[in-house]
Write an enzyme that holds these catalytic residues in place. Structure first.
Site, PDB file in Angstrom:
ATOM      1  N   CYS A   1       0.828  -1.201   0.000  1.00  0.00           N
ATOM      2  CA  CYS A   1       0.000   0.000   0.000  1.00  0.00           C
ATOM      3  C   CYS A   1       0.872   1.264   0.000  1.00  0.00           C
ATOM      4  O   CYS A   1       1.666   1.467  -0.908  1.00  0.00           O
ATOM      5  CB  CYS A   1      -0.972  -0.048   1.180  1.00  0.00           C
ATOM      6  SG  CYS A   1      -2.328   1.154   1.113  1.00  0.00           S
ATOM      7  N   ALA A   2       0.746   2.105   0.988  1.00  0.00           N
ATOM      8  CA  ALA A   2       1.548   3.321   1.082  1.00  0.00           C
ATOM      9  C   ALA A   2       2.966   3.046   1.572  1.00  0.00           C
ATOM     10  O   ALA A   2       3.880   3.843   1.332  1.00  0.00           O
ATOM     11  CB  ALA A   2       0.879   4.322   2.022  1.00  0.00           C
TER      12      ALA A   2
END
Length: 184
Positions: free
Chosen positions: A102-103
């Site tokens: 994800c991030a």
């Protein structure tokens, strides 16, 4: 048995964190969940409370895998943790497995300059930032570059976690875990 560290923080993405933990435990890994906050219980990105086994500063050892969940502001908190970043740098230097979803690839690894010679993927909203941090950005759901495994987000968490099982225990174990989860 594989020793795995899953660091968590306030704002970590719960689907990613819990999927990583659950799938690796099913495969037979010893998973340590470590909070990078000053408290062991965190409130994840959607309000779910998760308890760490320890605080990051008190659980140091050599890890077969460190797996970083994403989510905001969870990834920011992971990136700001000196003890965690020391472990991450050691993990890379010793060519042991490191994973981020994800991030986390952009926020935790990229912002610390750890992806300059790597191909990685991340949440689509961070791909532009990742492009300035990594050798190359892939749009694949899960990307493996030597000892680094990255993935895109909550919807890829199962595939990502099974890729981690494959790297730690082999494809037969990953297939058995996937079959038990009805994910194939």
């Amino acid at each position: 048995m594989a020793n795995v560290l899953v660091p968590i923080a306030d704002g970590s993405e719960e689907i990613e964190a819990v999927t990583i933990i659950d799938v690796l435990v099913r495969a037979g890994a010893e998973v340590t969940v470590a909070s990078v906050m000053e408290h062991s219980q965190i409130i994840a990105s959607r309000g779910v409370k998760l308890d760490g086994n320890c605080l990051i500063g008190s659980c140091g050892r050599d890890w077969d895998l460190i797996a970083l969940p994403g989510g905001l502001p969870g990834a920011d908190h992971l990136a700001q943790s000196g003890p965690l970043m020391e472990l991450v740098r050691q993990q890379l230097a010793e060519q042991r497995l490191l994973a981020a979803i994800c991030a986390a690839p952009a926020v935790v690894l990229g912002r610390h300059g750890l992806l300059a010679d790597r191909v990685a993927t991340c949440y689509p909203g961070f791909q532009e930032e990742l492009a300035s941090q990594a050798r190359a950005v892939s749009v694949e759901r899960v990307v493996e570059d030597e000892n680094l495994i990255t993935s895109q987000g909550p919807g890829t968490a199962m595939e990502f976690s099974l890729a981690l099982v494959t790297r730690l225990f082999g494809s037969e174990k990953a297939a058995a875990v996937a079959d038990g989860l009805l994910s194939r």
